[in-house]
Write an enzyme that holds these catalytic residues in place. Structure first.
Site, PDB file in Angstrom:
ATOM      1  N   THR A 188      34.801  46.621  38.585  1.00 31.98           N
ATOM      2  CA  THR A 188      35.254  47.817  39.293  1.00 31.98           C
ATOM      3  C   THR A 188      36.478  47.431  40.112  1.00 31.98           C
ATOM      4  O   THR A 188      36.375  46.648  41.058  1.00 31.98           O
ATOM      5  CB  THR A 188      34.158  48.362  40.231  1.00 31.98           C
ATOM      6  OG1 THR A 188      32.990  48.623  39.453  1.00 31.98           O
ATOM      7  CG2 THR A 188      34.607  49.640  40.909  1.00 31.98           C
ATOM      8  N   LYS A 222      35.191  55.960  37.722  1.00 32.27           N
ATOM      9  CA  LYS A 222      34.264  55.118  38.498  1.00 32.27           C
ATOM     10  C   LYS A 222      34.423  55.404  40.001  1.00 32.27           C
ATOM     11  O   LYS A 222      33.429  55.424  40.745  1.00 32.27           O
ATOM     12  CB  LYS A 222      34.539  53.643  38.194  1.00 32.27           C
ATOM     13  CG  LYS A 222      33.712  52.650  38.977  1.00 32.27           C
ATOM     14  CD  LYS A 222      32.249  52.571  38.541  1.00 32.27           C
ATOM     15  CE  LYS A 222      31.467  51.617  39.444  1.00 32.27           C
ATOM     16  NZ  LYS A 222      30.116  51.367  39.014  1.00 32.27           N
ATOM     17  N   LYS A 231      33.418  47.500  48.963  1.00 30.94           N
ATOM     18  CA  LYS A 231      34.650  47.175  48.212  1.00 30.94           C
ATOM     19  C   LYS A 231      35.088  48.380  47.356  1.00 30.94           C
ATOM     20  O   LYS A 231      36.252  48.751  47.333  1.00 30.94           O
ATOM     21  CB  LYS A 231      34.380  45.962  47.308  1.00 30.94           C
ATOM     22  CG  LYS A 231      35.502  45.677  46.331  1.00 30.94           C
ATOM     23  CD  LYS A 231      35.051  44.934  45.078  1.00 30.94           C
ATOM     24  CE  LYS A 231      34.051  45.608  44.233  1.00 30.94           C
ATOM     25  NZ  LYS A 231      34.277  45.755  42.822  1.00 30.94           N
TER      26      LYS A 231
HETATM   27  P1  NAP Z   1      28.619  38.809  41.048  1.00 27.99           P
HETATM   28  O1  NAP Z   1      27.229  38.579  40.615  1.00 27.99           O
HETATM   29  O2  NAP Z   1      28.995  38.559  42.457  1.00 27.99           O
HETATM   30  O3  NAP Z   1      29.580  37.940  40.073  1.00 27.99           O
HETATM   31  C1  NAP Z   1      30.955  37.895  40.284  1.00 27.99           C
HETATM   32  C2  NAP Z   1      31.615  37.141  39.148  1.00 27.99           C
HETATM   33  O4  NAP Z   1      33.034  37.144  39.368  1.00 27.99           O
HETATM   34  C3  NAP Z   1      31.185  35.662  39.070  1.00 27.99           C
HETATM   35  O5  NAP Z   1      31.167  35.264  37.723  1.00 27.99           O
HETATM   36  C4  NAP Z   1      32.324  34.975  39.835  1.00 27.99           C
HETATM   37  O6  NAP Z   1      32.482  33.601  39.493  1.00 27.99           O
HETATM   38  C5  NAP Z   1      33.497  35.782  39.352  1.00 27.99           C
HETATM   39  N1  NAP Z   1      34.658  35.657  40.222  1.00 27.99           N
HETATM   40  C6  NAP Z   1      34.818  36.139  41.473  1.00 27.99           C
HETATM   41  N2  NAP Z   1      36.020  35.824  41.960  1.00 27.99           N
HETATM   42  C7  NAP Z   1      36.657  35.125  40.993  1.00 27.99           C
HETATM   43  C8  NAP Z   1      37.936  34.520  40.888  1.00 27.99           C
HETATM   44  N3  NAP Z   1      38.823  34.601  41.882  1.00 27.99           N
HETATM   45  N4  NAP Z   1      38.249  33.871  39.744  1.00 27.99           N
HETATM   46  C9  NAP Z   1      37.357  33.791  38.726  1.00 27.99           C
HETATM   47  N5  NAP Z   1      36.135  34.343  38.757  1.00 27.99           N
HETATM   48  C10 NAP Z   1      35.779  35.001  39.875  1.00 27.99           C
HETATM   49  O7  NAP Z   1      29.087  40.316  40.761  1.00 27.99           O
HETATM   50  P2  NAP Z   1      28.498  41.353  39.705  1.00 27.99           P
HETATM   51  O8  NAP Z   1      27.367  42.094  40.344  1.00 27.99           O
HETATM   52  O9  NAP Z   1      28.313  40.700  38.391  1.00 27.99           O
HETATM   53  O10 NAP Z   1      29.710  42.412  39.637  1.00 27.99           O
HETATM   54  C11 NAP Z   1      30.861  42.163  38.847  1.00 27.99           C
HETATM   55  C12 NAP Z   1      31.704  43.449  38.818  1.00 27.99           C
HETATM   56  O11 NAP Z   1      30.909  44.520  38.275  1.00 27.99           O
HETATM   57  C13 NAP Z   1      32.181  43.905  40.203  1.00 27.99           C
HETATM   58  O12 NAP Z   1      33.476  44.435  40.118  1.00 27.99           O
HETATM   59  C14 NAP Z   1      31.168  44.979  40.568  1.00 27.99           C
HETATM   60  O13 NAP Z   1      31.699  45.920  41.494  1.00 27.99           O
HETATM   61  C15 NAP Z   1      30.895  45.602  39.208  1.00 27.99           C
HETATM   62  N6  NAP Z   1      29.574  46.289  39.122  1.00 27.99           N
HETATM   63  C16 NAP Z   1      28.444  45.686  39.627  1.00 27.99           C
HETATM   64  C17 NAP Z   1      27.232  46.364  39.548  1.00 27.99           C
HETATM   65  C18 NAP Z   1      25.960  45.746  40.099  1.00 27.99           C
HETATM   66  O14 NAP Z   1      24.941  46.474  40.193  1.00 27.99           O
HETATM   67  N7  NAP Z   1      25.930  44.472  40.440  1.00 27.99           N
HETATM   68  C19 NAP Z   1      27.159  47.636  38.951  1.00 27.99           C
HETATM   69  C20 NAP Z   1      28.317  48.188  38.416  1.00 27.99           C
HETATM   70  C21 NAP Z   1      29.531  47.519  38.517  1.00 27.99           C
HETATM   71  P3  NAP Z   1      31.624  32.463  40.253  1.00 27.99           P
HETATM   72  O15 NAP Z   1      30.316  32.380  39.530  1.00 27.99           O
HETATM   73  O16 NAP Z   1      32.456  31.251  40.115  1.00 27.99           O
HETATM   74  O17 NAP Z   1      31.479  32.903  41.682  1.00 27.99           O
END
Ligand code: NAP
Length: 300
Positions: free
Chosen positions: A99, A174, A242
């Site tokens: 997102t 979104k 965010k």
């Molecule tokens: P998460 O569990 O916090 O995972 C974040 C991922 O991004 C990890 O693989 C992290 O790597 C990577 N990352 C962050 N900063 C980075 C950087 N500078 N360079 C390279 N990799 C980086 O988050 P998530 O829940 O999977 O969410 C991911 C996206 O989907 C977000 O944009 C979120 O808003 C969206 N989303 C989430 C949900 C939900 O329910 N969780 C629902 C819909 C949409 P590391 O492992 O190295 O930290």
């Protein structure tokens, strides 16, 4: 070339969403590799799925016809895409499921187009539960032809897949979704804090309201947990904070301001400052309960 379906996918970003998406792509024989900033997670997923080793990043991305990214926020995504784009072949497609803002989607699409690589913004809704089940709702922006090429990739991770228009329109959809999510959370958390203070039977209250005009998904799925002070489920409030910043700038670009967005940003920031950033968005009820406290009382 452009009609050939995508079937050699690399997933970049093995967080809470990326991991189950990679597993579902693997189950559909569409995954060739994975990549994550923290190397340990890459190796763990390669072992779990028994994926082939590549020599280096150039070798990995050079073999892909599609990279599906799912990382935290705008600057992370830009850094990640700029890091691998030189390794991709012309004709390949980057599908971003993070997102981020519509502007970020458009600027990355331009950067990639200069190398003959297509871009689809494809943010998702449905949470970690939806990612695990492969039942995400996916809102896609980008060229229809590329959207069609990606149909099998989308079908492996989602069940409601909708082409919303040109690049950026997926992320705009979104943003609309997140304004609605924040508004529903405001309504339900405020109402249940009132119910608590009216000394109502909360189980009965949630049951009877769910069946009427105020019924909604958030009440059904988070009502009972929030009144029992369980906030370890669902969608982290720091992520909604965010997302609401993206909504705020999208609204500002249109010359407007929305109190719902401003109030929610302020309140979620307050909860983050109180160290509740990893809790579900229903933890907003903590602040709504405080509205009923008499001066001098403190339930925190
Ligand atoms: P998460 O569990 O916090 O995972 C974040 C991922 O991004 C990890 O693989 C992290 O790597 C990577 N990352 C962050 N900063 C980075 C950087 N500078 N360079 C390279 N990799 C980086 O988050 P998530 O829940 O999977 O969410 C991911 C996206 O989907 C977000 O944009 C979120 O808003 C969206 N989303 C989430 C949900 C939900 O329910 N969780 C629902 C819909 C949409 P590391 O492992 O190295 O930290």
């Amino acid at each position: 070339m452009s009609e050939i379906k995508l079937n050699k996918v690399v997933v970049y970003g093995l967080g809470a969403m990326g991991r189950p998406m990679a597993r579902n792509l693997h189950d559909h024989n569409l995954l060739i590799g994975v990549k994550n900033r923290t190397e340990g997670k890459t190796q763990a997923m390669m072992n779990e799925l028994n994926l082939a080793e590549f020599e280096d990043d150039e070798d990995l991305f050079g073999h892909a016809d599609c990279v599906l990214t799912c990382v935290s926020a705008d600057d992370d995504l830009k850094a990640v895409v700029h890091g691998f784009m030189d390794y991709l072949q012309a004709g390949s497609v980057v599908i971003d499921c993070s997102t981020v803002s519509p502007n970020t989607a458009r600027s990355l699409a331009d950067d990639l187009a200069s190398k003959g690589i297509a871009f689809l913004d494809a943010p998702v809704s449905g949470g970690v539960e939806g990612a695990k089940k492969g039942s995400l709702s996916i809102m896609v922006g980008g060229e229809r032809e590329q959207y069609k090429r990606a149909s099998e990739v989308f079908a492996a991770v989602g069940s409601q897949i909708t082409h919303m228009g040109r690049v950026g329109q997926g992320q705009a959809t979104k943003a609309v979704n997140q304004v609605m999510v924040a508004g529903v959370a405001q309504a339900v958390c405020s109402a249940l804090a009132l119910a608590e203070n009216c000394n109502l039977d909360l189980k009965k209250t949630i049951e009877v309201l769910s069946a009427g005009a105020a019924g909604n998904w958030f009440l059904d799925n988070r009502g009972h947990t929030m009144v029992n002070d369980e906030f370890n489920v669902g969608f982290k409030l720091s992520l909604l904070h965010k997302d609401l910043k993206i909504c705020q700038s999208t609204v500002a670009e249109l010359g407007a301001q929305m109190p719902l967005i401003e109030d929610s940003i302020k309140e979620y920031a307050e909860l983050m400052a109180m160290d509740h950033g990893d809790e579900d968005i229903s933890a907003l009820i903590r602040l709504k309960r405080a509205l009923f406290e008499q001066p001098g009382e403190n339930h925190e």
